[in-house]
Design an enzyme around this catalytic site. Structure first.
Site, mmCIF file in Angstrom:
data_model
loop_
_atom_site.group_PDB
_atom_site.id
_atom_site.type_symbol
_atom_site.label_atom_id
_atom_site.label_comp_id
_atom_site.label_asym_id
_atom_site.label_seq_id
_atom_site.Cartn_x
_atom_site.Cartn_y
_atom_site.Cartn_z
ATOM 1 N N ASP A 127 5.586 3.747 7.020
ATOM 2 C CA ASP A 127 4.812 4.571 6.084
ATOM 3 C C ASP A 127 3.995 5.618 6.861
ATOM 4 O O ASP A 127 3.403 5.307 7.901
ATOM 5 C CB ASP A 127 3.872 3.612 5.318
ATOM 6 C CG ASP A 127 3.209 4.256 4.123
ATOM 7 O OD1 ASP A 127 3.801 5.171 3.530
ATOM 8 O OD2 ASP A 127 2.093 3.820 3.775
ATOM 9 N N HIS A 128 3.973 6.841 6.383
ATOM 10 C CA HIS A 128 3.122 7.911 6.952
ATOM 11 C C HIS A 128 3.208 8.041 8.466
ATOM 12 O O HIS A 128 2.188 8.166 9.137
ATOM 13 C CB HIS A 128 1.655 7.704 6.555
ATOM 14 C CG HIS A 128 1.408 8.025 5.120
ATOM 15 N ND1 HIS A 128 1.458 9.309 4.627
ATOM 16 C CD2 HIS A 128 1.139 7.219 4.071
ATOM 17 C CE1 HIS A 128 1.226 9.285 3.329
ATOM 18 N NE2 HIS A 128 1.042 8.024 2.964
ATOM 19 N N ASN A 159 3.825 3.163 -4.221
ATOM 20 C CA ASN A 159 3.170 2.640 -3.008
ATOM 21 C C ASN A 159 1.816 2.014 -3.324
ATOM 22 O O ASN A 159 0.962 2.658 -3.950
ATOM 23 C CB ASN A 159 2.919 3.784 -2.018
ATOM 24 C CG ASN A 159 4.180 4.250 -1.324
ATOM 25 O OD1 ASN A 159 5.281 3.926 -1.754
ATOM 26 N ND2 ASN A 159 4.016 5.014 -0.271
ATOM 27 N N ALA A 212 -1.385 -0.144 -1.463
ATOM 28 C CA ALA A 212 -2.032 -0.718 -0.261
ATOM 29 C C ALA A 212 -3.405 -1.290 -0.612
ATOM 30 O O ALA A 212 -3.644 -2.490 -0.513
ATOM 31 C CB ALA A 212 -2.168 0.344 0.829
ATOM 32 N N THR A 213 -4.313 -0.422 -1.055
ATOM 33 C CA THR A 213 -5.716 -0.817 -1.263
ATOM 34 C C THR A 213 -5.850 -1.982 -2.246
ATOM 35 O O THR A 213 -6.677 -2.874 -2.049
ATOM 36 C CB THR A 213 -6.504 0.412 -1.779
ATOM 37 O OG1 THR A 213 -6.286 1.482 -0.860
ATOM 38 C CG2 THR A 213 -7.983 0.129 -1.878
ATOM 39 N N HIS A 253 2.664 7.963 -4.118
ATOM 40 C CA HIS A 253 1.716 7.341 -3.189
ATOM 41 C C HIS A 253 0.382 7.144 -3.912
ATOM 42 O O HIS A 253 0.139 7.729 -4.963
ATOM 43 C CB HIS A 253 1.502 8.257 -1.971
ATOM 44 C CG HIS A 253 2.588 8.147 -0.950
ATOM 45 N ND1 HIS A 253 2.383 7.668 0.312
ATOM 46 C CD2 HIS A 253 3.909 8.450 -1.027
ATOM 47 C CE1 HIS A 253 3.523 7.669 0.982
ATOM 48 N NE2 HIS A 253 4.470 8.157 0.194
ATOM 49 N N GLY A 254 -0.482 6.326 -3.301
ATOM 50 C CA GLY A 254 -1.842 6.179 -3.824
ATOM 51 C C GLY A 254 -1.895 5.540 -5.198
ATOM 52 O O GLY A 254 -2.690 5.930 -6.048
ATOM 53 N N SER A 286 -2.850 2.502 -6.009
ATOM 54 C CA SER A 286 -3.948 1.550 -6.247
ATOM 55 C C SER A 286 -5.008 2.206 -7.105
ATOM 56 O O SER A 286 -5.237 3.427 -7.004
ATOM 57 C CB SER A 286 -4.594 1.140 -4.913
ATOM 58 O OG SER A 286 -3.715 0.363 -4.158
ATOM 59 N N HIS A 293 -5.077 8.400 -1.930
ATOM 60 C CA HIS A 293 -5.090 7.136 -1.193
ATOM 61 C C HIS A 293 -6.461 6.491 -1.324
ATOM 62 O O HIS A 293 -7.478 7.162 -1.196
ATOM 63 C CB HIS A 293 -4.782 7.372 0.289
ATOM 64 C CG HIS A 293 -3.352 7.720 0.553
ATOM 65 N ND1 HIS A 293 -2.956 8.840 1.233
ATOM 66 C CD2 HIS A 293 -2.200 7.072 0.218
ATOM 67 C CE1 HIS A 293 -1.634 8.869 1.319
ATOM 68 N NE2 HIS A 293 -1.154 7.808 0.706
#
Ligand code: 13P
Length: 285
Positions: free
Chosen positions: A83-84, A231, A233-234, A209-210, A212, A181
């Site tokens: 990722d990234h 995607n 993550a948080t 993305h982002g 969350s 993000h």
């Protein structure tokens, strides 16, 4: 019994059937295990994503080895994804070790440079049967090493997106339509007209993305309009850390990782199941 896959077929399947494959950012063995266990129970394809700092923290060979074990023990499709990533050499190292999916994020570069850097990675990856994601536009917020201020954020332009996909030959395109993000200051506003315009011009799988802290209905609307990778993550990191912190508050003398990690794993499992439901990816395999 399975092997680590690229994201090619799983994203094309999701696109054709109007659901999204969740891509969970993993940080350690516990996250990887929880994500795979829940995805398997729910018969969902899944992508395990690692930012450059995660890959450095665990070591790419360890992540590949853990994912290989996970893939062997399950029949659901599993991909591990870089990722990234901004460094071509780091991407090459991880692909050579067994990653079959990579994001090259050159979105901070001028357009022509972005195209050239992405194309270079596509050529390398495609020769090794690996897939490539790239970003056009820039999401604000912080994702590990990567920080983009509000002033530097930029939405994806639909015409440029079509040109970008054609010139680079990427397998999936990350677009900026209003997500960020990390956590949001207020209610996120997604530019669905822009998503529609991009979808009309680009047939390549699109990535959000982002995801969350975005209301489920907005994520689902984006999926219904053509997003096929989401995607997260948080939304995993916070409940995991909170559950471990609470455990220590209640058990200040605790010192056994197998005990204090367990509530963290349980907290993540509930979120993973919920996100799979939101993505509509359950019972696909
Ligand atoms: P969040 O941390 O906002 O979920 O973003 C995840 C992401 O987009 C990873 O690339």
């Amino acid at each position: 019994m399975n092997t680590i896959l690229s994201t090619r077929q799983m994203l094309l399947d999701a696109q054709a059937q109007h659901y999204a494959v969740p891509a969970f950012n993993i940080h350690n063995m516990e996250t990887l295990q929880v994500v795979v266990e829940v995805a398997e129970k729910m018969h969902s394809p899944v992508i395990l994503a690692g930012t450059p700092s995660t890959i450095r923290y665990a070591g790419p060979a360890y992540i590949v080895a853990m994912a290989q074990v996970a893939a062997k023990q399950t029949t659901i499709p599993i991909a591990i994804h870089l990722d990234h990533h901004e460094d071509f050499d780091a991407i090459k190292t991880s692909i050579d070790l067994g990653f079959r999916s990579a994001m090259i994020d050159a979105s901070r570069d001028p357009y022509d440079e972005n195209v050239a850097r992405v194309k270079e990675v596509v050529d390398y990856a495609h020769h090794r049967d690996a897939t490539v994601e790239a970003e056009l536009g820039k999401l604000i917020g912080q994702e590990d090493d990567l920080t983009v201020s509000e002033a530097d954020g930029a939405y994806t332009d639909p015409d440029t997106a079509a040109d970008f996909v054609e010139k680079t030959g990427i397998d999936s395109l990350a677009i900026a339509i209003g997500t960020a993000h990390g956590l949001y200051k207020g209610e996120p506003h997604l530019d669905f007209d822009r998503l529609k315009a991009i979808r009309e011009r680009v047939s390549t799988p699109l990535v959000l993305h982002g995801a969350s802290d975005v209301p489920d209905e907005l994520v689902q609307k984006a999926i219904s309009m053509g997003i096929c990778k989401v995607n997260i993550a948080t939304d995993l990191k916070i409940p995991f850390s909170d559950a471990v912190k609470h455990y220590f508050q209640d058990n200040p003398k605790a010192n056994d990782p197998r005990q204090y990690m367990t509530p963290g794993k349980e907290a993540m499992a509930a979120i993973v199941a919920h996100k799979i439901d939101v993505c509509g990816s359950a019972n696909r395999y």
